[in-house]
Motif scaffolding. Structure first.
Motif, PDB file in Angstrom:
ATOM      1  N   LEU A  75      11.266  26.137  29.255  1.00  0.00           N
ATOM      2  CA  LEU A  75      11.725  27.380  28.629  1.00  0.00           C
ATOM      3  C   LEU A  75      12.811  28.070  29.449  1.00  0.00           C
ATOM      4  CD1 LEU A  75       8.291  28.835  27.428  1.00  0.00           C
ATOM      5  CD2 LEU A  75      10.177  28.180  25.949  1.00  0.00           C
ATOM      6  N   ASN A  76      12.763  27.852  30.735  1.00  0.00           N
ATOM      7  CA  ASN A  76      13.771  28.469  31.607  1.00  0.00           C
ATOM      8  C   ASN A  76      14.951  27.541  31.873  1.00  0.00           C
ATOM      9  OD1 ASN A  76      12.494  31.019  32.052  1.00  0.00           O
ATOM     10  ND2 ASN A  76      10.929  29.919  33.189  1.00  0.00           N
ATOM     11  N   LYS A 122      20.330  24.373  25.953  1.00  0.00           N
ATOM     12  CA  LYS A 122      19.842  24.972  24.707  1.00  0.00           C
ATOM     13  C   LYS A 122      18.862  24.067  23.976  1.00  0.00           C
ATOM     14  CE  LYS A 122      23.530  28.211  23.594  1.00  0.00           C
ATOM     15  NZ  LYS A 122      24.604  28.557  22.666  1.00  0.00           N
ATOM     16  N   LYS A 124      15.494  24.047  25.603  1.00  0.00           N
ATOM     17  CA  LYS A 124      14.815  25.321  25.311  1.00  0.00           C
ATOM     18  C   LYS A 124      14.169  25.286  23.932  1.00  0.00           C
ATOM     19  CE  LYS A 124      16.725  29.317  27.703  1.00  0.00           C
ATOM     20  NZ  LYS A 124      17.632  30.418  27.670  1.00  0.00           N
ATOM     21  N   LYS A 125      14.959  24.827  22.943  1.00  0.00           N
ATOM     22  CA  LYS A 125      14.471  24.790  21.556  1.00  0.00           C
ATOM     23  C   LYS A 125      13.254  23.870  21.445  1.00  0.00           C
ATOM     24  CE  LYS A 125      17.017  23.283  17.942  1.00  0.00           C
ATOM     25  NZ  LYS A 125      18.106  23.345  16.959  1.00  0.00           N
ATOM     26  N   VAL A 144      10.227  25.646  22.884  1.00  0.00           N
ATOM     27  CA  VAL A 144       9.677  26.694  22.009  1.00  0.00           C
ATOM     28  C   VAL A 144       8.901  26.055  20.848  1.00  0.00           C
ATOM     29  CG1 VAL A 144      10.234  28.621  20.472  1.00  0.00           C
ATOM     30  CG2 VAL A 144      11.425  28.398  22.632  1.00  0.00           C
ATOM     31  N   ASP A 182       8.447  34.179  29.342  1.00  0.00           N
ATOM     32  CA  ASP A 182       9.429  33.089  29.270  1.00  0.00           C
ATOM     33  C   ASP A 182       9.941  32.903  27.845  1.00  0.00           C
ATOM     34  OD1 ASP A 182       8.933  32.053  32.113  1.00  0.00           O
ATOM     35  OD2 ASP A 182       6.920  32.060  31.233  1.00  0.00           O
ATOM     36  N   ASN A 207      12.323  35.706  26.837  1.00  0.00           N
ATOM     37  CA  ASN A 207      13.667  35.509  27.403  1.00  0.00           C
ATOM     38  C   ASN A 207      14.553  34.653  26.497  1.00  0.00           C
ATOM     39  OD1 ASN A 207      13.295  37.075  29.632  1.00  0.00           O
ATOM     40  ND2 ASN A 207      12.574  35.408  30.938  1.00  0.00           N
ATOM     41  N   CYS A 208      13.920  33.792  25.710  1.00  0.00           N
ATOM     42  CA  CYS A 208      14.683  32.907  24.814  1.00  0.00           C
ATOM     43  C   CYS A 208      15.244  33.653  23.601  1.00  0.00           C
ATOM     44  CB  CYS A 208      13.800  31.754  24.345  1.00  0.00           C
ATOM     45  SG  CYS A 208      13.228  30.703  25.675  1.00  0.00           S
ATOM     46  N   THR A 225      19.684  34.618  22.058  1.00  0.00           N
ATOM     47  CA  THR A 225      20.366  33.408  21.599  1.00  0.00           C
ATOM     48  C   THR A 225      21.034  33.664  20.256  1.00  0.00           C
ATOM     49  OG1 THR A 225      20.042  31.110  20.940  1.00  0.00           O
ATOM     50  CG2 THR A 225      18.212  32.586  20.541  1.00  0.00           C
ATOM     51  N   LEU A 261      16.052  29.068  16.567  1.00  0.00           N
ATOM     52  CA  LEU A 261      15.309  29.381  17.788  1.00  0.00           C
ATOM     53  C   LEU A 261      14.805  30.822  17.744  1.00  0.00           C
ATOM     54  CD1 LEU A 261      14.358  28.637  20.593  1.00  0.00           C
ATOM     55  CD2 LEU A 261      16.617  29.170  21.494  1.00  0.00           C
ATOM     56  N   VAL A 298      10.902  32.238  18.151  1.00  0.00           N
ATOM     57  CA  VAL A 298      10.505  33.222  19.167  1.00  0.00           C
ATOM     58  C   VAL A 298       9.855  34.432  18.485  1.00  0.00           C
ATOM     59  CG1 VAL A 298      11.335  34.780  20.973  1.00  0.00           C
ATOM     60  CG2 VAL A 298      12.281  32.473  20.786  1.00  0.00           C
TER      61      VAL A 298
END
Length: 1010
Positions: free
Chosen positions: A47-48, A52, A55-56, A59, A78, A81-82, A85, A90, A94
């Motif tokens: 996640l960090n 991109k 990250k996706k 999630v 965490d 934080n996403c 975007t 995404l 979230v």
């Protein structure tokens, strides 16, 4: 398996483009298969990540874990934080995570607020809408105040998609913090959105306002007026299905001003009947059913509308079984209210071989409701066919339906009986038993007509094993014992296993043998002694024992009376015993297309929680003369606060009787004690008797209703207070109302503290020469007359009169049960009337009313109910309810009941008032054949609160000047001329409301002649 993560955060109205699916079958399924340890730690790192795509993926894994029930709340910071975007997919994921965990992590959720605020100003309308929708779904108090500003902007957004989403968000926010929504002025903004150019925004604004109005039933949020209705009808044509349903449900809450407006709305709603969605069709039907009430039946459009309603209802029956069932339950209500809509559509209700049982039974019920002389042959042929099916429950219902048809359509009774005999010949056990049960009912409806079939029934005696069938057969044998040669043998065969029989059979057997004994005393003495002994000495059942003892005592003390009681003529049974009572039916018609219409129960019966459930009713029918206004214009039938000389015009008979006051009375103190004249027998049983009349006159403390046996009277001077019955304890309610018996909810302050007649000392009476407040002797009360004959009320006969005792108006009634069943749960309601008469407490019938029993009841009345001018002025329309049904009748009260005790004017005031009232308001009447002196007449009238102010004699003629005051403050002045030796009197009446003069004259005549 497809993973559609977007569905949880998008409304059903979202455009298809937004609901796109992400990932493919291959990639999405893998998120649900991982079970390795240390997964949370790995996800945290992913996640960090700076990438991109990574990250996706992370999630998606988090959402997948959350979906299958794993706790991933540790990743909250965490995931939040996403949010920063540009990727819409995404962002949705979230937001989905955020909605799920915001409640458990409220402090962390505040971190996301800035992003929400920022997203609400994003150039992409989808993101703006997504942000405001998600903020509405996060039910955390701390966040709500931050939501106000973004929400305000979104409500005025240039994009309709954002506005419609914001409208729903207001309802969600109101649910969390109602005060905040009101303070921020969001409700006014919502009302403005009803005038929006986009139909979906209008629909969502209506939906949100309706939702808020439901939880605050007394707030007039949806200010419906012709202009608003016009906007809603315009938006109706362009909305999605959901939008149309919201708008139609809102229209159903509107009451048109007149039949023209009603017709105009119906014309614009009718096209919705051809919609493909069944929910839209039912909502349209609901609106039309409600507004049809206001259309005159002789109007061409009324007939056209009836024809238009049938095809859409028939079309609903071609859907899948579950939808068919919902449609059938709604059609069942519609047919009870307006059978003419579907009277030519009988065939669509014929059962198909592959219909589920719940659909079959519902169709059968509707077939019986639609059965008439025109289609009965067709219906009977079908029912006979059904009786040979394999499904036992369905066959039983079909056989029972044949009996119901016989009772409903008299011309078909013979054909029905022969059909039942054919079925008995099949010798199928359960068919035979059901047939015998319904033939018993046919005998009850048509006595001495089809007794030739008894022989056939007796042949099947041995095969009966169900209690209901055995009881029916025993009833037939007992009822027609004189025509059955071996009746004693037949009944004796049942007696052998008396203790193994069900209570129903035992009771029926006891009565049948007593009937047989009264018809053939010499041959059956031993049999009757045997059954009485079994019932009274060997049985533990109190009902059976009590009935046995009653018969035993009747037979031993007065056989003639026993014959009159046991062999009394029985009332005919009614056609439709399973019709929904009118008040409930009206409410259910207003809820067509909802769960209430499927359960056939009002929402208050199954909706729990703090939300106020509004009781709805149909508007008054056309031509009734009643002004039906929408809430914003105020009712034309309101009570004027000025001196009540002008009384509003009369409405229809049932319109208001059915509009029961469904709220408990707003009494601040305990309700009044029952009248001293009420049910003296019951009072004595409770240990009151005369003591309670002579006792303390202060207001008695409330005592809860007890159902246990009253104690025997104590030899004590202390008077027990009469029992106090709250409206809730009254039992059965009309249309789900616990406060049916409470009348129009008059406050306790308006009622006297006690209804017992004051008993003064002897010397006091000598010196108080009738001048004070209190009941002078000789008050006129008309003799009792029959108000409700038993023929019209399924065996309940009500006769009654009105009296004024100790300053309290009382409705004194005799209730007689001429039916075969016990009557309980009595309650009473008045329609609006000229003087606001309303029950001052519940109708107190302390014990169940058994067959052939009478009971005296005195109902105290107040004069603080709603007012409407009646024709004639003293007309009172009453609804009485018991456990069997609701019955309506009209009666007239003598206006002298309304003459109050402080109606004596000072001489000077009398003179000034007489001059002040215009001469046009004076009416003169002749009272013939009256042989009283002027003093005797004055004394008699004073007993009914007609006070003589002065008397003078002119040329041998006595002239009495009199005043009386009605409960609503109207004064009536009179001049009574009495000539010695002349039996004809002249009375002149002057009043500011001349319409009361005729009634006052009638009371004068009645008081002087009785």
């Amino acid at each position: 398996m497809k993973w559609e993560g977007t569905k949880a955060i998008t409304a059903p109205t979202t455009p298809v483009t937004e609901n796109r699916q992400f990932g493919s079958k291959m990639t999405d399924s893998k998120y649900f298969t991982t079970t390795k340890k240390g997964e949370i730690f790995e996800l945290k790192a992913e996640l960090n990540s700076d990438k991109k795509e990574k990250k996706k993926e992370a999630v998606k894994k988090v959402i997948a874990s959350m979906t299958v029930g794993k706790d991933v709340s540790a990743l909250f910071p965490d995931v939040v934080n996403c949010m920063q975007t540009d990727n819409l997919e995404l962002k949705k994921l979230v937001y989905l995570y955020l909605m799920n965990y915001a409640k458990s992590q409220p402090d962390m959720a505040i971190m996301a607020v800035n992003t929400f605020v920022k997203d609400c100003e994003d150039p992409n309308p989808l993101i703006r809408a997504l942000a405001v929708r998600t903020m509405g779904c996060i039910r955390v108090d701390k966040i709500t105040e931050y939501l106000c500003e973004p929400l305000r902007k979104c409500l005025k957004d240039e994009d309709p998609y954002v506005r419609k989403t914001a409208a729903v968000c207001v309802a969600k926010l109101h649910d969390i913090n109602a005060q905040l929504v009101e303070d921020q002025g969001f409700l006014d903004t919502l009302k403005d959105l009803i005038s929006d150019s986009n139909p979906m925004v209008v629909a969502n604004a209506v939906a949100a306002l309706s939702e808020i109005a439901e939880s605050h039933p007394n707030s007039n949020l949806l200010d419906l007026n012709p202009q608003t209705i016009n906007k809603l009808l315009t938006a109706l044509n362009e909305c999605t299905e959901w939008g149309q349903i919201f708008i139609l449900d809102c229209l159903a809450n509107y009451t048109p001003r007149d039949d023209r407006e009603s017709q105009s709305i119906c014309e614009r709603v009718t096209p919705r009947l051809s919609h493909a969605n069944s929910a839209v069709v039912l909502s349209a039907v609901k609106v039309l059913m409600k507004f049809m009430e206001m259309l005159p039946k002789d109007l061409d459009y009324y007939g056209t509308l009836l024809k238009k309603l049938a095809p859409p209802l028939v079309t609903l029956l071609s859907a899948e079984p579950e939808l068919q069932y919902v449609a059938l339950r709604n059609i069942n209500l519609i047919v009870q209210r307006r059978p003419e809509i579907l009277k030519h559509e009988m065939k669509v209700f014929f059962v198909k071989y592959n219909d589920p049982i719940y659909v079959k039974l519902e169709k059968l019920d509707i077939m019986i409701r639609l059965a008439s002389q025109a289609n009965i042959a067709q219906v009977l042929a079908e029912l006979k066919e059904y009786a040979t099916e394999v499904d036992v429950d369905f066959v039983r219902k079909a056989v029972r339906a044949i009996g119901r048809c016989a009772i409903k359509v008299e011309q078909s009774a013979e054909r029905c009986v022969s059909t039942l005999l054919d079925l008995i010949q099949t010798k199928v056990n359960y068919v035979v038993q059901e047939a015998i049960v319904v033939i018993k009912d046919i005998f009850r409806k048509y006595p001495n007509k089809y007794e030739s079939v008894i022989a056939t029934l007796c042949e099947n005696l041995d095969s009966l094993d169900e209690p209901e069938a055995r009881a029916a057969m025993i009833w037939i044998v007992g009822e027609y014992a004189e025509r059955i040669d071996n009746a004693d043998e037949l009944l004796e065969s049942f007696l052998e296993g008396f203790h193994d029989e069900s209570t129903q059979v035992q009771l029926q057997l006891l009565t049948a043998i007593v009937k047989l004994f009264l018809k053939k005393p010499t041959e059956t003495q031993e049999l009757v002694q045997q059954v009485l002994s079994l019932a009274t000495q060997d049985s533990d059942n109190p009902d059976l024992r009590d009935r046995g003892y009653i018969y035993w005592r009747l037979l031993s003390t007065d056989p003639v009376a026993a014959k009159e009681v046991v062999l009394a003529e029985k009332p005919l049974i009614s056609e439709e015993t399973d019709l929904i009572e009118p008040t409930l039916l009206e409410e259910l018609i207003c809820h067509i297309g909802t769960l209430a219409s499927v359960y056939h129960k009002p929402p208050s019966a199954f909706v729990e929680g703090s939300r106020g459930v509004q009781h709805k009713r149909l508007p008054g029918s056309a031509g009734s003369g009643e002004s039906v206004d929408s809430p914003d214009t105020g009712s034309a039938a309101g009570v004027s606060e000025a001196p009540p000389a002008v009384i509003p015009s009369q409405g229809d008979l049932l319109g208001d009787l059915l509009n029961l006051d469904l709220t408990p009375p707003t009494a601040t103190g305990p309700p009044p004690a029952p009248s001293s004249g009420m049910q003296m027998g019951a009072m004595d049983l409770l240990g009151g008797g005369l003591d309670s009349l002579m006792g303390d006159e202060s207001e008695p403390p409330p005592i809860p209703l007890r159902t246990d046996t009253p104690q025997s009277p104590q030899l004590s001077h202390q008077s027990p207070s009469p029992p106090d019955y709250s409206p809730t304890e009254l039992g059965g309610d009309l249309g789900g109302s616990p406060a049916m018996g409470a009348g129009f909810g008059a406050p306790a302050a308006a009622m006297p503290a006690t209804f017992s007649a004051p008993v003064s000392g002897g010397l006091d009476d000598l010196f108080d020469l009738g001048g004070g407040v209190g009941m002078p002797m000789g008050a006129y009360s008309p003799p009792k007359t029959v108000w409700l004959p038993a023929m019209k009320a399924k065996g309940l006969e009500i006769s009654g009169t009105f009296a004024r005792r100790a300053g309290v108006i009382q409705m004194e009634m005799t209730l007689t049960n001429k039916a075969m069943s016990v009557m309980t749960d009595f309650a009473i309601q008045f329609n609006r009337n000229s003087f606001g008469l309303a029950p001052a407490g519940p109708l107190q019938v302390l014990t169940p009313l058994s067959p052939n029993q009478s009971i005296e009841v005195a109902l105290p009345l107040s004069t603080v109910g709603p007012v409407m001018k009646m024709e004639p002025l003293s007309n009172l329309q009453v609804a009485v309810k018991n456990n069997i049904d609701v019955f309506y009748f009209s009666c007239q009260y003598p206006i002298s009941m309304l003459f109050v005790e402080d109606g004596k004017m000072e001489r000077q005031v009398f003179l000034a008032t007489w001059k002040d009232i215009p001469n046009d308001n004076e009416s003169q009447f002749q009272i013939k054949d009256c042989h009283l002196s002027s003093d005797a007449a004055s004394s008699k009238l004073q007993g009914s609160n007609v006070f003589t102010i002065a008397k003078r004699t002119v040329e041998g003629q006595d002239m009495l000047y009199q005043s009386m005051k009605l409960t609503n403050g109207i004064w009536v002045l009179a001049e009574l001329r009495v000539q010695a030796g002349n039996p004809n009197y002249t009375v002149s009446l002057k009043c500011r409301a001349p319409e009361v003069s005729q009634c006052v004259f009638q009371s004068y005549e009645a008081m002087l002649k009785n």
